[in-house]
Design a protein around this motif. Structure first.
Motif, PDB file in Angstrom:
ATOM      1  N   VAL A 171     -12.903   2.804 -13.016  1.00 26.10           N
ATOM      2  CA  VAL A 171     -11.695   2.547 -13.660  1.00 26.10           C
ATOM      3  C   VAL A 171     -12.158   1.432 -14.850  1.00 26.10           C
ATOM      4  O   VAL A 171     -12.713   0.469 -14.481  1.00 26.10           O
ATOM      5  CB  VAL A 171     -10.488   1.941 -12.774  1.00 26.10           C
ATOM      6  CG1 VAL A 171      -9.335   1.621 -13.591  1.00 26.10           C
ATOM      7  CG2 VAL A 171     -10.370   2.943 -11.716  1.00 26.10           C
ATOM      8  N   ALA A 172     -11.558   1.672 -16.034  1.00 24.35           N
ATOM      9  CA  ALA A 172     -11.785   0.858 -17.282  1.00 24.35           C
ATOM     10  C   ALA A 172     -10.546  -0.100 -17.013  1.00 24.35           C
ATOM     11  O   ALA A 172      -9.452   0.156 -17.111  1.00 24.35           O
ATOM     12  CB  ALA A 172     -11.502   1.750 -18.601  1.00 24.35           C
TER      13      ALA A 172
ATOM     14  N   MET B 190      -8.474  -7.160 -23.578  1.00 25.73           N
ATOM     15  CA  MET B 190      -8.534  -6.449 -24.718  1.00 25.73           C
ATOM     16  C   MET B 190      -7.981  -7.210 -25.891  1.00 25.73           C
ATOM     17  O   MET B 190      -8.064  -6.976 -27.209  1.00 25.73           O
ATOM     18  CB  MET B 190      -7.380  -5.295 -24.664  1.00 25.73           C
ATOM     19  CG  MET B 190      -7.267  -4.406 -25.826  1.00 25.73           C
ATOM     20  SD  MET B 190      -6.202  -2.859 -25.602  1.00 25.73           S
ATOM     21  CE  MET B 190      -7.522  -1.702 -25.183  1.00 25.73           C
ATOM     22  N   ALA B 191      -6.908  -8.131 -25.583  1.00 26.89           N
ATOM     23  CA  ALA B 191      -6.455  -8.829 -26.727  1.00 26.89           C
ATOM     24  C   ALA B 191      -7.254  -9.978 -27.363  1.00 26.89           C
ATOM     25  O   ALA B 191      -7.217 -10.360 -28.635  1.00 26.89           O
ATOM     26  CB  ALA B 191      -5.399  -9.783 -26.221  1.00 26.89           C
ATOM     27  N   ASP B 192      -8.788 -10.043 -26.813  1.00 26.76           N
ATOM     28  CA  ASP B 192      -9.878 -10.791 -27.318  1.00 26.76           C
ATOM     29  C   ASP B 192     -10.704  -9.915 -28.035  1.00 26.76           C
ATOM     30  O   ASP B 192     -11.527 -10.588 -28.554  1.00 26.76           O
ATOM     31  CB  ASP B 192     -10.508 -11.728 -26.157  1.00 26.76           C
ATOM     32  CG  ASP B 192      -9.661 -12.561 -25.281  1.00 26.76           C
ATOM     33  OD1 ASP B 192      -8.909 -13.140 -25.719  1.00 26.76           O
ATOM     34  OD2 ASP B 192      -9.869 -12.556 -24.097  1.00 26.76           O
ATOM     35  N   TRP B 193     -10.730  -8.564 -28.125  1.00 26.49           N
ATOM     36  CA  TRP B 193     -11.660  -7.698 -28.618  1.00 26.49           C
ATOM     37  C   TRP B 193     -11.597  -7.857 -30.264  1.00 26.49           C
ATOM     38  O   TRP B 193     -12.422  -7.592 -30.700  1.00 26.49           O
ATOM     39  CB  TRP B 193     -11.542  -6.454 -28.052  1.00 26.49           C
ATOM     40  CG  TRP B 193     -11.917  -6.231 -26.620  1.00 26.49           C
ATOM     41  CD1 TRP B 193     -12.287  -7.463 -26.087  1.00 26.49           C
ATOM     42  CD2 TRP B 193     -11.619  -5.232 -25.755  1.00 26.49           C
ATOM     43  NE1 TRP B 193     -12.287  -6.921 -24.487  1.00 26.49           N
ATOM     44  CE2 TRP B 193     -11.916  -5.612 -24.467  1.00 26.49           C
ATOM     45  CE3 TRP B 193     -11.098  -3.881 -25.950  1.00 26.49           C
ATOM     46  CZ2 TRP B 193     -11.924  -4.837 -23.601  1.00 26.49           C
ATOM     47  CZ3 TRP B 193     -11.189  -3.241 -24.932  1.00 26.49           C
ATOM     48  CH2 TRP B 193     -11.496  -3.465 -23.638  1.00 26.49           C
ATOM     49  N   GLY B 194     -10.481  -8.151 -30.731  1.00 22.59           N
ATOM     50  CA  GLY B 194     -10.300  -8.229 -32.210  1.00 22.59           C
ATOM     51  C   GLY B 194     -10.304  -6.918 -32.817  1.00 22.59           C
ATOM     52  O   GLY B 194     -10.526  -6.971 -33.960  1.00 22.59           O
ATOM     53  N   TRP B 195      -9.697  -5.992 -31.877  1.00 18.62           N
ATOM     54  CA  TRP B 195      -9.837  -4.588 -32.793  1.00 18.62           C
ATOM     55  C   TRP B 195      -8.509  -4.049 -33.244  1.00 18.62           C
ATOM     56  O   TRP B 195      -7.502  -4.469 -32.699  1.00 18.62           O
ATOM     57  CB  TRP B 195     -10.171  -3.555 -31.474  1.00 18.62           C
ATOM     58  CG  TRP B 195     -11.665  -3.750 -31.117  1.00 18.62           C
ATOM     59  CD1 TRP B 195     -12.760  -4.422 -31.504  1.00 18.62           C
ATOM     60  CD2 TRP B 195     -12.264  -2.946 -30.088  1.00 18.62           C
ATOM     61  NE1 TRP B 195     -13.861  -4.390 -31.167  1.00 18.62           N
ATOM     62  CE2 TRP B 195     -13.499  -3.378 -29.728  1.00 18.62           C
ATOM     63  CE3 TRP B 195     -11.799  -2.275 -29.089  1.00 18.62           C
ATOM     64  CZ2 TRP B 195     -14.544  -2.837 -28.890  1.00 18.62           C
ATOM     65  CZ3 TRP B 195     -12.450  -1.691 -28.284  1.00 18.62           C
ATOM     66  CH2 TRP B 195     -13.708  -2.150 -27.928  1.00 18.62           C
ATOM     67  N   ASN B 196      -8.615  -3.313 -34.351  1.00 19.19           N
ATOM     68  CA  ASN B 196      -7.400  -2.767 -34.742  1.00 19.19           C
ATOM     69  C   ASN B 196      -6.949  -1.595 -33.895  1.00 19.19           C
ATOM     70  O   ASN B 196      -7.678  -1.058 -32.980  1.00 19.19           O
ATOM     71  CB  ASN B 196      -7.551  -2.245 -36.275  1.00 19.19           C
ATOM     72  CG  ASN B 196      -8.593  -1.235 -36.440  1.00 19.19           C
ATOM     73  OD1 ASN B 196      -8.874  -0.242 -35.496  1.00 19.19           O
ATOM     74  ND2 ASN B 196      -9.232  -1.184 -37.627  1.00 19.19           N
TER      75      ASN B 196
ATOM     76  N   HIS C 115     -15.822  -4.382 -22.738  1.00 14.84           N
ATOM     77  CA  HIS C 115     -15.347  -3.179 -23.570  1.00 14.84           C
ATOM     78  C   HIS C 115     -16.662  -2.565 -24.182  1.00 14.84           C
ATOM     79  O   HIS C 115     -16.418  -1.667 -25.044  1.00 14.84           O
ATOM     80  CB  HIS C 115     -14.613  -3.949 -24.792  1.00 14.84           C
ATOM     81  CG  HIS C 115     -15.654  -4.885 -25.411  1.00 14.84           C
ATOM     82  ND1 HIS C 115     -15.993  -6.170 -24.962  1.00 14.84           N
ATOM     83  CD2 HIS C 115     -16.220  -4.866 -26.775  1.00 14.84           C
ATOM     84  CE1 HIS C 115     -16.857  -6.642 -25.777  1.00 14.84           C
ATOM     85  NE2 HIS C 115     -16.852  -6.132 -26.861  1.00 14.84           N
ATOM     86  N   ARG C 116     -17.883  -2.751 -23.675  1.00 11.31           N
ATOM     87  CA  ARG C 116     -19.032  -2.262 -24.064  1.00 11.31           C
ATOM     88  C   ARG C 116     -18.952  -0.761 -23.524  1.00 11.31           C
ATOM     89  O   ARG C 116     -19.205  -0.752 -22.093  1.00 11.31           O
ATOM     90  CB  ARG C 116     -20.076  -2.961 -24.111  1.00 11.31           C
ATOM     91  CG  ARG C 116     -20.268  -4.278 -24.671  1.00 11.31           C
ATOM     92  CD  ARG C 116     -21.700  -4.965 -24.528  1.00 11.31           C
ATOM     93  NE  ARG C 116     -22.073  -5.035 -23.224  1.00 11.31           N
ATOM     94  CZ  ARG C 116     -23.017  -4.316 -22.754  1.00 11.31           C
ATOM     95  NH1 ARG C 116     -23.721  -3.431 -23.137  1.00 11.31           N
ATOM     96  NH2 ARG C 116     -23.464  -4.486 -21.166  1.00 11.31           N
TER      97      ARG C 116
ATOM     98  N   ALA D 229     -22.015  -0.578 -20.997  1.00 15.56           N
ATOM     99  CA  ALA D 229     -21.770  -1.145 -19.790  1.00 15.56           C
ATOM    100  C   ALA D 229     -20.903  -0.306 -18.986  1.00 15.56           C
ATOM    101  O   ALA D 229     -21.261  -0.112 -17.701  1.00 15.56           O
ATOM    102  CB  ALA D 229     -20.776  -2.379 -19.868  1.00 15.56           C
ATOM    103  N   LEU D 230     -20.255   0.575 -19.387  1.00 13.42           N
ATOM    104  CA  LEU D 230     -19.338   1.450 -18.846  1.00 13.42           C
ATOM    105  C   LEU D 230     -20.351   2.517 -18.263  1.00 13.42           C
ATOM    106  O   LEU D 230     -20.238   2.995 -17.069  1.00 13.42           O
ATOM    107  CB  LEU D 230     -18.358   2.064 -19.332  1.00 13.42           C
ATOM    108  CG  LEU D 230     -17.240   2.927 -18.879  1.00 13.42           C
ATOM    109  CD1 LEU D 230     -16.480   2.102 -17.801  1.00 13.42           C
ATOM    110  CD2 LEU D 230     -16.159   3.557 -19.660  1.00 13.42           C
ATOM    111  N   ARG D 231     -21.195   2.927 -18.824  1.00 10.22           N
ATOM    112  CA  ARG D 231     -22.295   3.866 -18.794  1.00 10.22           C
ATOM    113  C   ARG D 231     -23.466   3.448 -17.386  1.00 10.22           C
ATOM    114  O   ARG D 231     -23.518   4.180 -16.303  1.00 10.22           O
ATOM    115  CB  ARG D 231     -23.290   4.344 -19.783  1.00 10.22           C
ATOM    116  CG  ARG D 231     -22.703   5.143 -20.954  1.00 10.22           C
ATOM    117  CD  ARG D 231     -23.615   5.654 -21.758  1.00 10.22           C
ATOM    118  NE  ARG D 231     -23.128   6.465 -22.759  1.00 10.22           N
ATOM    119  CZ  ARG D 231     -22.860   6.001 -24.105  1.00 10.22           C
ATOM    120  NH1 ARG D 231     -23.201   4.805 -24.335  1.00 10.22           N
ATOM    121  NH2 ARG D 231     -22.389   6.772 -25.086  1.00 10.22           N
ATOM    122  N   GLU D 232     -23.576   2.243 -17.589  1.00 14.33           N
ATOM    123  CA  GLU D 232     -24.193   1.693 -16.316  1.00 14.33           C
ATOM    124  C   GLU D 232     -23.498   1.654 -15.095  1.00 14.33           C
ATOM    125  O   GLU D 232     -23.950   1.891 -13.886  1.00 14.33           O
ATOM    126  CB  GLU D 232     -24.725   0.121 -16.724  1.00 14.33           C
ATOM    127  CG  GLU D 232     -25.706   0.193 -17.797  1.00 14.33           C
ATOM    128  CD  GLU D 232     -25.840  -1.466 -18.353  1.00 14.33           C
ATOM    129  OE1 GLU D 232     -26.794  -1.461 -19.185  1.00 14.33           O
ATOM    130  OE2 GLU D 232     -25.180  -2.372 -17.976  1.00 14.33           O
TER     131      GLU D 232
END
Length: 301
Positions: free
Chosen positions: A19-20, A25-31, A267-268, A271-274
């Motif tokens: 599960v992701a 997420m709020a720390d990722w700085g993404w739009n 969020h990488r 890392a999810l692939r691993e």
């Protein structure tokens, strides 16, 4: 790449085997578009289940996820399974009425929190809602009534708990069906191996969800004595299996007969692939015990 979904319980939800987690997420700085791309990449790998809580990001992460999800086509949204949690009240600008951090498992709060999560996430139903922490003031009958109201309204399909002891789980399960207990478990936090938590879930044929499977990164980069011993053991086993150390950390959890479902908080995508690579590895008892021994600093009794 499609992955078969896995059932948490006989009549429970079907989630992706990893599960992701969206906690940070709020720390990722993404739009919004970058957040959507992360959701898409997770789904492309077969990770279609996402773990939330109303309090994440000081009550902001669900809205960030929902904003991104609103940009997605209906076909993607319909493939996702959304998990959320409620019951903790934080002191935060978004909740000025909270004087101090405390718990609230009243029916009114559970229903209001679930409805707020649905609005923020911009979805019509949660696949799974968990009580986030045990509450000494919890009335099990009242919680059961709230769960039934949300189920009858079609707002939540299934219910569970997080961080509950076996006795606390048994109490609430005596009033309403529960499909998981989301717990912290990794080589540096082994209490569930001995306190009856996993024994209870295996007896009930209910699969635990695991938060912080890498100990917040300490299994890979921590500098304590136990951390370094575990890192060395993971590296040795990873070399034998031809994979990353993080993969072995996930495989260590997946080897348990309670068949845990880990939540990857990174969020990488790599890392999810691993984490997903661990689905193809079965540690033998000696590999598993080598990690346990490294964590404890001693042989098994």
């Amino acid at each position: 790449m499609p992955l078969p979904l896995t059932s948490l319980a006989a009549d429970g939800p079907r989630l992706s085997p990893i599960v992701a987690g969206a906690w940070r997420m709020a720390d990722w700085g993404w739009n919004a578009q970058q957040r959507l791309r992360w959701i898409e990449q997770c789904a492309e790998l077969g990770v279609t289940s996402f773990d939330h809580a109303d309090i994440y990001g000081n009550y902001g992460v669900e809205a960030l996820f929902g904003e991104a999800l609103a940009l997605a086509p209906t076909s993607l949204r319909e493939r996702l399974q959304i998990v959320s949690k409620c019951g903790i009240k934080l002191v935060a600008p978004a909740r000025p009425e909270h004087r101090l951090k405390h718990y609230d498992s009243t029916a009114a709060h559970i229903v209001a929190s679930a409805e707020a999560s649905l609005r923020a996430l911009r979805v019509e139903r949660l696949e799974l809602l968990l009580i986030h922490r045990p509450d000494a003031l919890m009335d099990a009958d009242e919680v059961a009534l709230a769960f039934e109201a949300l189920r009858a309204a079609g707002k939540v399909a299934h219910f569970g708990v997080s961080n509950f002891t076996p006795a606390q789980f048994e109490l609430l399960a005596s009033r309403t069906p529960l499909v998981t207990n989301q717990i912290e478990l990794h080589p540096l936090q082994r209490a569930p191996l001995a306190d009856g938590t996993l024994d209870q879930l295996q007896r009930l044929r209910i699969r635990p969800m695991i938060w912080s499977p890498l100990a917040g990164g300490a299994l890979l980069t921590g500098q304590g004595e136990a951390e370094r011993r575990v890192q060395a053991a993971l590296a040795r086993i990873a070399q034998r299996h031809g994979c990353a150390s993080a993969t072995i950390a996930f495989a260590w959890l997946l080897r348990l007969p309670s068949r845990p479902v880990p939540v990857s908080g990174s969020h990488r995508i790599e890392a999810l692939r691993e984490a997903l690579d661990a689905l193809r590895i079965t540690l033998d008892a000696q590999d598993w015990t080598e990690v346990w021994q490294a964590a404890t600093g001693r042989e098994v009794p």
